[in-house]
Design a protein around this motif. Structure first.
Motif, PDB file in Angstrom:
ATOM      1  N   VAL A  26       0.883  -1.290  -0.210  1.00  0.00           N
ATOM      2  CA  VAL A  26       0.027   0.137  -0.099  1.00  0.00           C
ATOM      3  C   VAL A  26       0.797   1.152  -0.125  1.00  0.00           C
ATOM      4  CG1 VAL A  26      -1.873  -1.158   1.220  1.00  0.00           C
ATOM      5  CG2 VAL A  26      -0.213  -0.200   2.400  1.00  0.00           C
ATOM      6  N   GLU A  27       0.495   2.220  -0.384  1.00  0.00           N
ATOM      7  CA  GLU A  27       1.008   3.660  -0.504  1.00  0.00           C
ATOM      8  C   GLU A  27       0.154   4.731  -0.116  1.00  0.00           C
ATOM      9  OE1 GLU A  27       2.376   4.711  -4.514  1.00  0.00           O
ATOM     10  OE2 GLU A  27       1.046   3.280  -5.301  1.00  0.00           O
ATOM     11  N   THR A  28       0.563   5.998   0.192  1.00  0.00           N
ATOM     12  CA  THR A  28      -0.170   7.071   0.447  1.00  0.00           C
ATOM     13  C   THR A  28      -1.298   7.155  -0.622  1.00  0.00           C
ATOM     14  OG1 THR A  28       1.414   7.962   1.573  1.00  0.00           O
ATOM     15  CG2 THR A  28      -0.232   9.508   0.731  1.00  0.00           C
ATOM     16  N   GLY A  29      -2.908   7.213  -0.232  1.00  0.00           N
ATOM     17  CA  GLY A  29      -3.560   7.357  -1.287  1.00  0.00           C
ATOM     18  C   GLY A  29      -4.446   6.106  -1.505  1.00  0.00           C
ATOM     19  N   THR A  30      -3.965   4.985  -1.121  1.00  0.00           N
ATOM     20  CA  THR A  30      -4.716   3.590  -1.270  1.00  0.00           C
ATOM     21  C   THR A  30      -5.871   3.595  -0.539  1.00  0.00           C
ATOM     22  OG1 THR A  30      -2.422   2.513  -1.694  1.00  0.00           O
ATOM     23  CG2 THR A  30      -4.390   1.235  -0.821  1.00  0.00           C
ATOM     24  N   GLY A  62     -24.190   1.469   5.099  1.00  0.00           N
ATOM     25  CA  GLY A  62     -23.095   1.917   4.124  1.00  0.00           C
ATOM     26  C   GLY A  62     -21.920   1.279   4.129  1.00  0.00           C
ATOM     27  N   ASP A  63     -20.945   1.709   3.344  1.00  0.00           N
ATOM     28  CA  ASP A  63     -19.413   1.225   3.437  1.00  0.00           C
ATOM     29  C   ASP A  63     -18.551   2.069   4.354  1.00  0.00           C
ATOM     30  OD1 ASP A  63     -20.572  -0.853   1.727  1.00  0.00           O
ATOM     31  OD2 ASP A  63     -20.121   0.459  -0.100  1.00  0.00           O
ATOM     32  N   LEU A  64     -17.321   1.276   4.648  1.00  0.00           N
ATOM     33  CA  LEU A  64     -16.523   1.965   5.240  1.00  0.00           C
ATOM     34  C   LEU A  64     -15.175   2.100   4.353  1.00  0.00           C
ATOM     35  CD1 LEU A  64     -14.994   3.261   7.955  1.00  0.00           C
ATOM     36  CD2 LEU A  64     -14.462   0.712   8.581  1.00  0.00           C
ATOM     37  N   TYR A  65     -14.531   3.297   4.241  1.00  0.00           N
ATOM     38  CA  TYR A  65     -13.601   3.305   3.320  1.00  0.00           C
ATOM     39  C   TYR A  65     -12.316   3.841   4.297  1.00  0.00           C
ATOM     40  CZ  TYR A  65     -16.554   3.227  -0.713  1.00  0.00           C
ATOM     41  OH  TYR A  65     -17.402   2.958  -1.838  1.00  0.00           O
ATOM     42  N   ILE A  66     -11.295   3.121   4.154  1.00  0.00           N
ATOM     43  CA  ILE A  66     -10.029   3.433   4.802  1.00  0.00           C
ATOM     44  C   ILE A  66      -9.116   3.927   3.755  1.00  0.00           C
ATOM     45  CG2 ILE A  66      -8.078   2.295   6.216  1.00  0.00           C
ATOM     46  CD1 ILE A  66     -10.105   0.012   7.017  1.00  0.00           C
ATOM     47  N   PHE A  67      -8.655   5.228   4.056  1.00  0.00           N
ATOM     48  CA  PHE A  67      -7.519   5.722   3.417  1.00  0.00           C
ATOM     49  C   PHE A  67      -6.189   5.712   3.903  1.00  0.00           C
ATOM     50  CE2 PHE A  67     -11.386   7.411   1.680  1.00  0.00           C
ATOM     51  CZ  PHE A  67     -11.113   7.967   0.422  1.00  0.00           C
ATOM     52  N   ILE A  68      -5.221   5.225   3.324  1.00  0.00           N
ATOM     53  CA  ILE A  68      -3.927   5.059   3.795  1.00  0.00           C
ATOM     54  C   ILE A  68      -2.955   6.131   3.822  1.00  0.00           C
ATOM     55  CG2 ILE A  68      -1.958   3.451   3.763  1.00  0.00           C
ATOM     56  CD1 ILE A  68      -4.240   2.114   4.871  1.00  0.00           C
ATOM     57  N   GLU A  69      -2.151   6.436   4.704  1.00  0.00           N
ATOM     58  CA  GLU A  69      -1.142   7.260   4.598  1.00  0.00           C
ATOM     59  C   GLU A  69       0.073   6.787   5.047  1.00  0.00           C
ATOM     60  OE1 GLU A  69       0.652  11.571   6.384  1.00  0.00           O
ATOM     61  OE2 GLU A  69      -1.462  10.835   7.160  1.00  0.00           O
ATOM     62  N   VAL A  70       1.252   6.540   4.330  1.00  0.00           N
ATOM     63  CA  VAL A  70       2.516   6.047   4.882  1.00  0.00           C
ATOM     64  C   VAL A  70       3.383   6.982   5.206  1.00  0.00           C
ATOM     65  CG1 VAL A  70       4.362   4.813   3.834  1.00  0.00           C
ATOM     66  CG2 VAL A  70       2.385   4.361   2.810  1.00  0.00           C
ATOM     67  N   ILE A  92      -9.157   1.379   0.724  1.00  0.00           N
ATOM     68  CA  ILE A  92      -9.653  -0.037   1.097  1.00  0.00           C
ATOM     69  C   ILE A  92     -10.963   0.126   1.465  1.00  0.00           C
ATOM     70  CG2 ILE A  92      -9.322  -2.053   2.472  1.00  0.00           C
ATOM     71  CD1 ILE A  92      -6.322  -1.287   3.138  1.00  0.00           C
ATOM     72  N   ARG A  93     -11.801  -0.569   0.863  1.00  0.00           N
ATOM     73  CA  ARG A  93     -13.459  -0.434   0.931  1.00  0.00           C
ATOM     74  C   ARG A  93     -13.746  -1.679   1.671  1.00  0.00           C
ATOM     75  NH1 ARG A  93     -17.536  -2.754  -2.641  1.00  0.00           N
ATOM     76  NH2 ARG A  93     -19.553  -1.863  -2.053  1.00  0.00           N
ATOM     77  N   LEU A  94     -14.542  -1.547   2.961  1.00  0.00           N
ATOM     78  CA  LEU A  94     -15.053  -2.482   3.533  1.00  0.00           C
ATOM     79  C   LEU A  94     -16.587  -2.274   3.392  1.00  0.00           C
ATOM     80  CD1 LEU A  94     -13.004  -2.388   6.728  1.00  0.00           C
ATOM     81  CD2 LEU A  94     -12.530  -3.735   4.975  1.00  0.00           C
ATOM     82  N   SER A  95     -17.099  -3.308   2.756  1.00  0.00           N
ATOM     83  CA  SER A  95     -18.681  -3.459   2.514  1.00  0.00           C
ATOM     84  C   SER A  95     -19.378  -3.474   3.438  1.00  0.00           C
ATOM     85  CB  SER A  95     -18.885  -4.345   1.190  1.00  0.00           C
ATOM     86  OG  SER A  95     -20.016  -4.307   0.948  1.00  0.00           O
ATOM     87  N   GLY A  96     -20.520  -2.981   3.697  1.00  0.00           N
ATOM     88  CA  GLY A  96     -21.494  -2.982   4.779  1.00  0.00           C
ATOM     89  C   GLY A  96     -20.937  -2.648   5.975  1.00  0.00           C
ATOM     90  N   GLU A  97     -19.544  -1.993   6.122  1.00  0.00           N
ATOM     91  CA  GLU A  97     -19.232  -1.663   7.704  1.00  0.00           C
ATOM     92  C   GLU A  97     -19.333  -0.180   7.970  1.00  0.00           C
ATOM     93  OE1 GLU A  97     -18.433  -3.644   9.870  1.00  0.00           O
ATOM     94  OE2 GLU A  97     -17.864  -5.614   8.605  1.00  0.00           O
ATOM     95  N   GLY A  98     -20.171   0.475   7.040  1.00  0.00           N
ATOM     96  CA  GLY A  98     -20.502   1.902   7.364  1.00  0.00           C
ATOM     97  C   GLY A  98     -21.497   2.269   8.359  1.00  0.00           C
ATOM     98  N   GLU A  99     -22.341   3.250   8.211  1.00  0.00           N
ATOM     99  CA  GLU A  99     -23.222   3.536   9.403  1.00  0.00           C
ATOM    100  C   GLU A  99     -24.718   2.687   8.748  1.00  0.00           C
ATOM    101  OE1 GLU A  99     -24.556   7.663   9.161  1.00  0.00           O
ATOM    102  OE2 GLU A  99     -23.020   8.060  10.926  1.00  0.00           O
ATOM    103  N   ALA A 100     -25.427   2.110   9.974  1.00  0.00           N
ATOM    104  CA  ALA A 100     -26.783   1.341   9.870  1.00  0.00           C
ATOM    105  C   ALA A 100     -27.772   2.242   9.053  1.00  0.00           C
ATOM    106  CB  ALA A 100     -27.108   0.812  11.234  1.00  0.00           C
ATOM    107  N   GLY A 101     -28.320   1.696   8.021  1.00  0.00           N
ATOM    108  CA  GLY A 101     -29.334   2.448   7.686  1.00  0.00           C
ATOM    109  C   GLY A 101     -30.633   2.935   8.524  1.00  0.00           C
TER     110      GLY A 101
END
Length: 386
Positions: free
Chosen positions: A234-238, A256-264, A240-249
């Motif tokens: 992984v590098e800065t800007g990568t 929703g989904d959870l998006y993890i943004f990587i910073e090295v 990662i999507r975790l489907s269904g791990e966002g807020e409950a409807g």
């Protein structure tokens, strides 16, 4: 002039289903719309004929009467109030009936944009929002990959009402204002204006007795611990999507989904460019002059031996193949490039200085051109002092 058979007008068989009749009407209405047939003087008449036919055949009671009595079902008051317009005659179709027929095809043509399709126009339970989490990792972690547990503040489904929003887990009731459609309509001439229902906010359902734990929302705020797999490379800007791990409807809606943004994080030794690594390596003046072997650290925690050619100068680059970063989606490793930085000795003893002067003298004897150069430099500085 004798009226055409309604089934013939729409181009369907007498045993056609409601969906087949609706589909045929849509096709005919599109093809015969006056705005699209300005060169055809009969388009408006044909368009109205199609609307008249559909207004009868889309209604179960009118269709049954027509199938039994034909056009006579709507003449002379037959069929009671089943006619489509003034005097019960579909040919004298009132504005409201024509607008109703037009509204049906309008929904079919534009329903995707106005939310009219699916469930009779009612909106589905609202999907939860997507979330973003910023994660900072070291270059070594980006090289190896890691499993990390993170705490995410989010909305989760209410356990007291199982997400329904109603006390005791009871089911919400149909909204009386929109009859579960989620939208209300107002007739304006030939057009139907559709708006979100103000009572249920487009949900089509209302909660009579809201859950005390979540206030009728069907979800509550909570910190969640999630185990996240960060792949190697992984590098800065990568992202990662975790489907269904966002807020409950809302009220049982999908999460929703959870998006993890990587910073090295910046590394004290290595600089990264895609999968390649770069570092400066200091070498002594002696090693640079006569050559030799040195050991350099690598990102995997090991050390690699590098042979320094004699006569190396500062800035010279050397490559260690396969010692860089792994490619994120496979494809091997990048390379490591080392740049030599020749160090000038400091804090010399008298003996070391004498040896360097002797070395300089020998260098001048072996290289007359160098000797002439140094004499010129010395004369220049002497003239400046004078």
């Amino acid at each position: 002039m004798a009226k055409r058979d309604y089934y013939e007008v729409l181009g369907v068989a007498r045993g056609a289903s409601a969906d087949e009749i609706k589909k045929a009407y849509r096709q005919k209405a599109r093809a015969l719309h006056p705005d699209s047939n300005k060169d055809n003087p009969n388009a408006e008449t044909q368009f109205k004929e199609v609307g008249e036919a559909y207004d009868v055949l889309k209604d179960g009671e009118k269709k049954a009467a027509y199938d039994r009595f034909g056009h006579a079902a709507f003449e002379g008051g037959m069929g009671g109030g089943g006619g489509g317009g003034r005097g019960g005659h579909p040919g004298a179709q009132g504005q409201g009936d024509f607008a109703s027929a037009f509204s049906d095809v309008f929904d079919d043509l534009f329903g995707d944009f106005m939310g009219a399709r699916g469930g009779g126009g009612r909106q589905r339970a609202a999907r939860g929002s997507d979330l973003r989490y910023n994660m900072r990792v070291t270059l070594e972690e980006a090289y190896r990959g890691l499993q990390k547990t993170i705490n995410v503040p989010t909305s989760v489904q209410c356990t007291s009402c199982d997400g329904s929003g109603a006390e005791g887990g009871a089911e919400p009731t149909t909204c009386p204002t929109c009859s579960g459609m989620g939208k209300v309509r107002a007739q304006q001439g030939f057009f139907t204006v559709e708006r979100t229902c103000p009572t249920c906010s487009g949900m089509g359902q209302i909660v009579q007795n809201p859950c005390k734990a979540c206030g009728g929302q069907g979800r509550v705020e909570k910190d969640r611990a999630l185990s996240v797999n960060i792949p190697a490379g992984v590098e800065t800007g990568t992202r990662i999507r975790l489907s269904g791990e966002g807020e409950a409807g809302m009220r049982g809606g999908p999460p929703g989904d959870l998006y993890i943004f990587i910073e090295v994080a910046k590394h004290p030794l290595f600089e990264r460019e895609e999968t390649n690594l770069y570092c400066n390596v200091p070498v002594s003046m002696i090693s640079a002059a006569i050559g030799g072997d040195i050991e350099v650290p690598t990102i995997d925690g090991g050390r690699s031996k590098v042979k320094i050619p004699e006569g190396s100068q500062s800035g010279r680059q050397m490559r260690l193949r396969g010692k860089g970063m792994p490619a994120l989606r496979g494809g091997g490793f990048g390379d490591m490039f080392i740049e030599l930085a020749v160090e000038t000795p400091v804090n010399l003893t008298s003996k070391q200085k004498d040896l360097l002067r002797e070395f300089e003298a020998l260098s001048e004897d072996n290289n007359p051109e160098s000797k002439t150069f140094f004499k010129s430099v010395k004369s220049f500085w002497d003239s400046m002092k004078g």
